[in-house]
Design a protein around this motif. Structure first.
Motif, short mmCIF file in Angstrom:
data_model
loop_
_atom_site.label_atom_id
_atom_site.label_comp_id
_atom_site.label_asym_id
_atom_site.label_seq_id
_atom_site.Cartn_x
_atom_site.Cartn_y
_atom_site.Cartn_z
N SER A 8 43.94 47.58 15.10
CA SER A 8 44.84 47.40 13.97
C SER A 8 44.73 46.00 13.38
CB SER A 8 46.29 47.69 14.38
OG SER A 8 46.69 46.81 15.42
N GLN A 9 44.48 45.00 14.23
CA GLN A 9 44.31 43.63 13.75
C GLN A 9 43.04 43.52 12.92
OE1 GLN A 9 44.35 41.79 17.64
NE2 GLN A 9 46.44 41.00 17.32
N PHE A 10 41.96 44.13 13.40
CA PHE A 10 40.70 44.12 12.65
C PHE A 10 40.87 44.84 11.32
CE2 PHE A 10 38.93 42.99 16.72
CZ PHE A 10 37.75 42.32 16.44
N GLN A 11 41.52 46.01 11.34
CA GLN A 11 41.69 46.80 10.13
C GLN A 11 42.51 46.05 9.08
OE1 GLN A 11 40.05 49.56 9.43
NE2 GLN A 11 39.11 49.40 11.44
N LYS A 12 43.52 45.30 9.52
CA LYS A 12 44.34 44.51 8.60
C LYS A 12 43.49 43.48 7.88
CE LYS A 12 48.44 41.59 8.49
NZ LYS A 12 49.46 40.90 9.30
N VAL A 13 42.60 42.81 8.62
CA VAL A 13 41.72 41.80 8.02
C VAL A 13 40.74 42.46 7.05
CG1 VAL A 13 40.00 40.02 8.47
CG2 VAL A 13 41.96 40.25 9.99
N TYR A 14 40.18 43.62 7.43
CA TYR A 14 39.24 44.33 6.55
C TYR A 14 39.91 44.77 5.25
CZ TYR A 14 36.11 44.82 10.61
OH TYR A 14 35.29 44.60 11.68
N LYS A 15 41.12 45.31 5.34
CA LYS A 15 41.77 45.88 4.17
C LYS A 15 42.41 44.85 3.26
CE LYS A 15 42.49 50.39 6.19
NZ LYS A 15 43.33 51.18 7.06
N LYS A 16 43.08 43.85 3.85
CA LYS A 16 43.84 42.89 3.05
C LYS A 16 43.11 41.58 2.81
CE LYS A 16 48.28 44.72 4.42
NZ LYS A 16 49.59 44.45 5.04
N GLY A 17 42.05 41.33 3.58
CA GLY A 17 41.37 40.04 3.49
C GLY A 17 40.27 40.01 2.45
N GLN A 18 39.63 38.85 2.39
CA GLN A 18 38.49 38.65 1.49
C GLN A 18 37.22 38.64 2.34
OE1 GLN A 18 40.40 34.93 0.04
NE2 GLN A 18 39.69 35.68 -1.94
N SER A 19 36.06 38.77 1.68
CA SER A 19 34.82 38.76 2.44
C SER A 19 33.67 38.14 1.65
CB SER A 19 34.43 40.18 2.85
OG SER A 19 34.07 40.94 1.72
N LYS A 20 32.73 37.64 2.38
CA LYS A 20 31.46 37.15 1.83
C LYS A 20 30.39 37.51 2.83
CE LYS A 20 32.45 33.66 -1.50
NZ LYS A 20 32.86 34.47 -2.60
N ALA A 21 29.16 37.63 2.36
CA ALA A 21 28.07 38.04 3.24
C ALA A 21 26.82 37.22 2.99
CB ALA A 21 27.76 39.53 3.04
N SER A 22 26.03 37.10 4.04
CA SER A 22 24.69 36.52 3.93
C SER A 22 23.72 37.59 4.45
CB SER A 22 24.58 35.25 4.77
OG SER A 22 24.58 35.56 6.14
N LYS A 23 22.48 37.24 4.57
CA LYS A 23 21.49 38.19 5.08
C LYS A 23 21.77 38.55 6.53
CE LYS A 23 16.51 38.68 5.66
NZ LYS A 23 15.20 38.02 5.56
N TYR A 24 22.39 37.62 7.28
CA TYR A 24 22.55 37.80 8.72
C TYR A 24 23.97 38.10 9.17
CZ TYR A 24 18.04 35.51 8.40
OH TYR A 24 16.75 35.19 8.06
N LEU A 25 24.96 37.63 8.42
CA LEU A 25 26.36 37.74 8.85
C LEU A 25 27.27 38.14 7.69
CD1 LEU A 25 26.52 34.38 10.81
CD2 LEU A 25 26.37 36.64 11.84
N VAL A 26 28.40 38.75 8.03
CA VAL A 26 29.46 39.03 7.07
C VAL A 26 30.73 38.40 7.63
CG1 VAL A 26 30.79 40.83 5.90
CG2 VAL A 26 28.40 41.25 6.50
#
Length: 113
Positions: A8-26
């Motif tokens: 549930s903690q992971f899902q909260k970050v995925y749904k409500k948070g922001q994201s950026k990605a590189s070739k190797y990491l997100v």
């Protein structure tokens, strides 16, 4: 250094948070107000990346980088941060992962200064 443990903690970050990605990491991040000024980290390495030995090696490297930065207050506080490793990360050494993560966190404006 605290860690995110529950789904549930992971899902909260995925749904409500922001994201950026590189070739190797997100990187996903979310401000966490009810978190006594400490960052919480979650590291995800898919089975597609390799067997348990390879996945744990990648996780250990990322954890060590974050631990050093967290001890030196290099990263802004009150955040929940989830780092997802992508398949090409297995070809990188410790310093290359550190460099990629540093540039990614800089692009996310999560590094102090």
């Amino acid at each position: 250094m605290e860690s995110l443990k529950k789904n549930s903690q992971f899902q909260k970050v995925y749904k409500k948070g922001q994201s950026k990605a590189s070739k190797y990491l997100v990187v996903y991040w979310l401000d966490n107000k009810d978190n006594s000024s400490a960052n919480r980290y979650g590291i995800t390495v898919s089975k597609k990346i390799g067997n348990a030995v390879v996945r744990n090696k990648v996780k250990r490297r990322i954890k060590e980088i974050l631990r050093k930065w967290d001890d030196n207050n290099y990263i802004k506080l009150n955040l929940d941060i989830v780092i997802i490793a992508r398949k090409p990360v297995v070809n990188l050494n410790y310093h290359q992962i550190k460099s990629d993560l540093k540039s990614l966190l800089y692009r996310c404006s999560l590094i102090k200064g």
